[in-house]
Motif scaffolding. Sequence first.
Motif, PDB file in Angstrom:
ATOM      1  N   ARG A 179      -5.870  27.725  35.253  1.00  0.00           N
ATOM      2  CA  ARG A 179      -6.331  27.433  36.289  1.00  0.00           C
ATOM      3  C   ARG A 179      -7.563  26.315  35.142  1.00  0.00           C
ATOM      4  N   HIS A 180      -8.243  26.763  34.040  1.00  0.00           N
ATOM      5  CA  HIS A 180      -9.272  25.769  33.118  1.00  0.00           C
ATOM      6  C   HIS A 180      -8.784  26.378  31.898  1.00  0.00           C
ATOM      7  N   ARG A 181      -9.369  24.722  30.884  1.00  0.00           N
ATOM      8  CA  ARG A 181      -9.506  25.060  29.588  1.00  0.00           C
ATOM      9  C   ARG A 181      -9.928  26.026  29.220  1.00  0.00           C
ATOM     10  N   ARG A 182     -11.364  25.882  29.604  1.00  0.00           N
ATOM     11  CA  ARG A 182     -12.733  26.061  28.751  1.00  0.00           C
ATOM     12  C   ARG A 182     -13.431  26.446  29.493  1.00  0.00           C
ATOM     13  N   ILE A 183     -13.924  28.209  28.677  1.00  0.00           N
ATOM     14  CA  ILE A 183     -15.309  28.517  29.684  1.00  0.00           C
ATOM     15  C   ILE A 183     -16.521  28.437  29.162  1.00  0.00           C
ATOM     16  N   SER A 184     -17.815  27.569  29.669  1.00  0.00           N
ATOM     17  CA  SER A 184     -18.730  27.863  28.602  1.00  0.00           C
ATOM     18  C   SER A 184     -19.809  28.605  29.663  1.00  0.00           C
TER      19      SER A 184
END
Length: 81
Positions: free
Chosen positions: A48-53
Amino acid sequence: MPRYYFDIRYDEGAWSVDPDGMDLIHPTDARRQAVMTAAERAKDAEGRHRRISVRIRDSHPEPLLTVNVPVAAKIRDLEPA
């Protein structure tokens, strides 16, 4: 004991601001917590996402540190050729 806040962002979206924070002894402990938080969120975000910050804030206005974890899953074909 200093209080650290852990804001979260998925991809390039808006930051989710941590209103409560966590009391930790040292900035190294805050970094470790941010990495663990990002890793936990990455497990649920796959596909669902490419990156978590995770942005760490303390009593100063500018962030102390930002941890970025790429969420990329490419599973090779496990069937024999």
